[in-house]
Design a protein around this motif. Structure first.
Motif, short mmCIF file in Angstrom:
data_model
loop_
_atom_site.label_atom_id
_atom_site.label_comp_id
_atom_site.label_asym_id
_atom_site.label_seq_id
_atom_site.Cartn_x
_atom_site.Cartn_y
_atom_site.Cartn_z
N VAL A 97 -27.41 -28.01 -3.12
CA VAL A 97 -28.17 -28.85 -2.13
C VAL A 97 -27.44 -30.30 -1.90
O VAL A 97 -27.42 -30.97 -2.92
CB VAL A 97 -29.43 -29.13 -2.89
CG1 VAL A 97 -30.38 -30.15 -1.76
CG2 VAL A 97 -29.96 -27.91 -3.02
N ILE A 98 -26.80 -30.52 -0.90
CA ILE A 98 -25.88 -31.52 -0.76
C ILE A 98 -26.62 -32.46 0.15
O ILE A 98 -27.32 -32.36 0.91
CB ILE A 98 -24.58 -31.17 -0.08
CG1 ILE A 98 -24.03 -29.95 -0.53
CG2 ILE A 98 -23.63 -32.24 0.47
CD1 ILE A 98 -23.54 -30.34 -1.87
N GLY A 99 -26.27 -33.87 -0.08
CA GLY A 99 -26.64 -35.02 0.32
C GLY A 99 -28.25 -35.47 0.16
O GLY A 99 -29.02 -35.78 0.95
N SER A 100 -28.94 -34.95 -1.16
CA SER A 100 -30.13 -35.24 -1.53
C SER A 100 -30.18 -36.09 -2.67
O SER A 100 -29.36 -35.47 -3.89
CB SER A 100 -30.87 -33.94 -1.52
OG SER A 100 -32.17 -34.09 -1.89
N VAL A 128 -27.65 -26.86 -7.80
CA VAL A 128 -26.99 -27.98 -7.97
C VAL A 128 -27.47 -29.01 -6.84
O VAL A 128 -27.52 -28.64 -5.73
CB VAL A 128 -25.49 -27.85 -7.81
CG1 VAL A 128 -24.92 -29.40 -7.88
CG2 VAL A 128 -25.19 -26.94 -8.83
N ILE A 129 -27.98 -30.27 -7.39
CA ILE A 129 -28.43 -31.22 -6.37
C ILE A 129 -27.30 -32.34 -6.21
O ILE A 129 -27.04 -33.10 -7.46
CB ILE A 129 -29.59 -31.91 -6.80
CG1 ILE A 129 -30.82 -30.76 -7.31
CG2 ILE A 129 -30.32 -32.97 -5.81
CD1 ILE A 129 -31.11 -29.83 -6.21
N GLU A 130 -26.63 -32.68 -5.38
CA GLU A 130 -25.66 -33.63 -5.12
C GLU A 130 -26.15 -34.79 -4.13
O GLU A 130 -26.38 -34.56 -2.81
CB GLU A 130 -24.45 -32.99 -4.66
CG GLU A 130 -23.20 -33.75 -4.28
CD GLU A 130 -23.04 -35.14 -5.17
OE1 GLU A 130 -22.70 -36.15 -4.84
OE2 GLU A 130 -22.87 -34.73 -6.41
N ARG A 131 -25.93 -36.00 -4.43
CA ARG A 131 -26.39 -37.05 -3.57
C ARG A 131 -25.53 -37.34 -2.45
O ARG A 131 -25.97 -37.34 -1.48
CB ARG A 131 -26.46 -38.32 -4.54
CG ARG A 131 -26.76 -39.45 -3.70
CD ARG A 131 -26.86 -40.81 -4.59
NE ARG A 131 -25.62 -41.11 -5.41
CZ ARG A 131 -25.40 -41.73 -6.39
NH1 ARG A 131 -26.33 -42.41 -6.97
NH2 ARG A 131 -24.26 -42.04 -6.93
N ASN A 153 -34.32 -16.99 -15.95
CA ASN A 153 -34.13 -18.45 -16.52
C ASN A 153 -33.48 -19.33 -15.41
O ASN A 153 -32.41 -19.04 -14.67
CB ASN A 153 -33.18 -18.45 -17.64
CG ASN A 153 -33.85 -17.67 -18.87
OD1 ASN A 153 -35.14 -17.86 -19.14
ND2 ASN A 153 -33.14 -16.68 -19.35
N THR A 154 -34.10 -20.58 -15.11
CA THR A 154 -33.41 -21.33 -14.04
C THR A 154 -32.94 -22.95 -14.70
O THR A 154 -33.68 -23.07 -15.62
CB THR A 154 -34.94 -21.69 -13.13
OG1 THR A 154 -35.90 -22.11 -13.68
CG2 THR A 154 -35.27 -20.35 -12.28
N ALA A 155 -32.04 -23.22 -13.77
CA ALA A 155 -31.46 -24.52 -14.31
C ALA A 155 -31.31 -25.34 -12.98
O ALA A 155 -31.01 -24.82 -11.88
CB ALA A 155 -30.26 -24.27 -14.89
N VAL A 156 -31.30 -26.62 -13.17
CA VAL A 156 -31.20 -27.46 -12.12
C VAL A 156 -30.25 -28.78 -12.72
O VAL A 156 -30.25 -29.01 -13.69
CB VAL A 156 -32.48 -28.27 -11.59
CG1 VAL A 156 -32.21 -29.53 -10.40
CG2 VAL A 156 -33.42 -27.47 -10.91
N VAL A 157 -29.00 -28.71 -12.15
CA VAL A 157 -28.05 -29.45 -12.17
C VAL A 157 -27.91 -30.58 -11.38
O VAL A 157 -27.85 -30.43 -10.21
CB VAL A 157 -26.41 -28.79 -12.21
CG1 VAL A 157 -25.35 -29.68 -12.65
CG2 VAL A 157 -26.56 -27.57 -13.12
N GLY A 208 -17.80 -32.14 -13.69
CA GLY A 208 -18.65 -31.63 -14.57
C GLY A 208 -20.01 -30.85 -14.22
O GLY A 208 -20.22 -29.68 -14.86
N GLY A 209 -20.76 -31.27 -13.49
CA GLY A 209 -21.90 -30.62 -12.88
C GLY A 209 -21.57 -29.19 -12.19
O GLY A 209 -22.24 -27.99 -12.50
N LEU A 210 -20.53 -29.13 -11.48
CA LEU A 210 -20.29 -27.88 -10.83
C LEU A 210 -19.64 -26.82 -11.87
O LEU A 210 -20.09 -25.73 -12.02
CB LEU A 210 -19.10 -27.94 -9.92
CG LEU A 210 -19.40 -28.72 -8.61
CD1 LEU A 210 -18.04 -29.20 -7.83
CD2 LEU A 210 -20.49 -28.01 -7.67
#
Length: 413
Positions: free
Chosen positions: A122-125, A31-34, A4-8, A14-16
């Motif tokens: 995933v940082i800066g995206s 985790v995708i962080e802008r 099972n996969t999740a994208v945060v 909260g996301g972490l």
């Protein structure tokens, strides 16, 4: 590990926390962080018992407490230093079994990130698109990549891209009438006896949170039109609070100009009709951004993360239908409480920092002085006394930097 996969979406508190929780119950999480670096590294935070209990459920409370200062002393004052109400952190700890703590946000972020393998961040995206249909897995597009997942968690803050796509007719954030300037002092502050303190003036509040190394975070919350900025914010704060009681001038004197942050306060004054759509869940500020007047924003996000994890952990064989049902359980558990706390925070601001009428301020101050300490404790307990739901299923046994090793003994009633 589970397939099972999740994208945060969003790598804030909260996301972490959601990512940590989902990994604890066997999900593969990204985790995708802008932002390339956290934009609130210069701020501090108080964590009440509900936030610390949520962190305990995620196995990170010990590390957070070790980096924190317990809040036992302090209270609320008037600008000339007269006491309105004393803080009895020890009484709250006796009632709840958990202390209130103060910690720099940067340290809290660091601890939460350390609980996740670096390859899962995933940082800066920036996420540019999210799609969901009843018959297919949700998709997240970021940095030219489109990723499918069984679950998407939108923790991308008050200006959530995901929320706008899911609820295009929602009016979005509303200005709450206040602006906040804040910083962490550059050096320890002499004579800083109180762990936590607030001072209420007319349309203004000044507060501080002490840290273990003697430094402190201060914040000044002011009634102001949205978008108002000062050429020299620190100079303006020193002028504005020059006659307020000690240690306020000392806190400002121990601050460097480049460390001052300035943000207007926005909230989701119009509640969302749901915190979920299909297999997408919203949490934290993306779902219920609130004013800071109760200090519950981060704690409510942590409650969200643990409650979401618990709902999904009880799904023995996750399928589209069972995941959707788990998200409905999450929504039913979290939306009433989070919205009630948001309403109370708004009321607290109107009766506290935002109040300007001299007669009304005098009546409020008199009422607070006459309130018995036990009643004050009960007011805090109404928001802080929260028990995390149990996380069933696989429980991860791993430390930062170690390989994930799920333990497959399912908890039973």
């Amino acid at each position: 590990m589970s397939n099972n996969t999740a994208v945060v979406v969003g790598g804030g508190i909260g996301g972490l926390a959601a990512a940590i929780g989902l990994r604890l119950v066997g999900w593969d999480v990204t985790v995708i962080e802008r932002a390339a670096t956290p934009d609130d590294a210069g701020a501090g935070i108080s964590l009440h018992a509900n936030g610390m209990r949520a962190l305990a459920a995620l196995n990170v409370a010990d590390a957070v407490e070790a980096a924190s200062r317990r809040q036992y002393t302090g209270g609320t004052r008037t600008p000339d230093g007269r006491s309105l109400a004393a803080m009895d952190g020890a009484a709250l700890e006796r009632e709840l079994g958990t202390p209130i703590v103060g910690i720099p946000r940067a340290d809290l972020h660091r601890i939460l990130r350390a609980a996740l393998p670096p390859e899962h961040l995933v940082i800066g995206s920036e996420v540019s698109g999210v799609t969901t249909t009843p018959s297919s897995r949700p998709q997240v597009t970021y940095g030219g990549t489109t990723r499918e997942a069984d679950l998407v968690v939108a923790a991308d803050g008050i200006n959530s891209t995901v929320r706008r796509r899911l609820f295009p007719s929602h009016p979005g954030p509303a200005y709450a009438g206040s602006t906040v300037l804040r910083a962490i002092t550059h050096r320890p502050v002499e004579g800083l006896a109180d762990d936590f303190a607030l001072t209420w003036g007319h349309g203004a509040e000044f507060g501080h949170i002490g840290f273990p190394d003697g430094r402190a975070e201060w914040h000044a919350t002011l009634n102001a039109p949205a978008g108002l900025r000062h050429r020299d914010p620190l100079h303006e704060m020193r002028r504005r609070f020059a006659r307020w009681h000690d240690p306020i001038p000392a806190l400002l004197a121990a601050t460097r100009p480049q460390d001052v942050l300035h943000h207007d306060v926005y909230e989701l004054a119009t509640p969302l009709p749901s915190f979920t759509v299909g297999r997408i869940a919203l949490l934290g500020d993306a779902a219920h951004a609130m004013t800071p007047h109760l200090g519950q924003g981060a704690c409510q996000a942590l409650e969200d993360a643990v409650t979401l994890t618990a709902a999904l952990s009880r799904t023995a064989t996750p399928t589209p239908a069972t995941i959707t049902a788990a998200l409905a359980t999450y929504d039913a558990a979290r939306r009433p409480r989070a919205l009630a706390v948001a309403r109370d925070a708004r009321r607290a601001g109107r009766m506290g920092q935002q109040l300007t009428n001299p007669i009304a301020v005098g009546l409020r101050n008199a009422a607070i002085r006459l309130t018995p300490p036990g009643a004050m404790v009960r007011t805090v307990l109404r928001h802080a006394d929260w028990t995390p739901p149990r996380l069933d299923g696989a429980v991860a046994e791993c430390r930062p930097g170690e390989e994930f090793r799920p333990r497959l003994d399912r908890a039973t009633d």
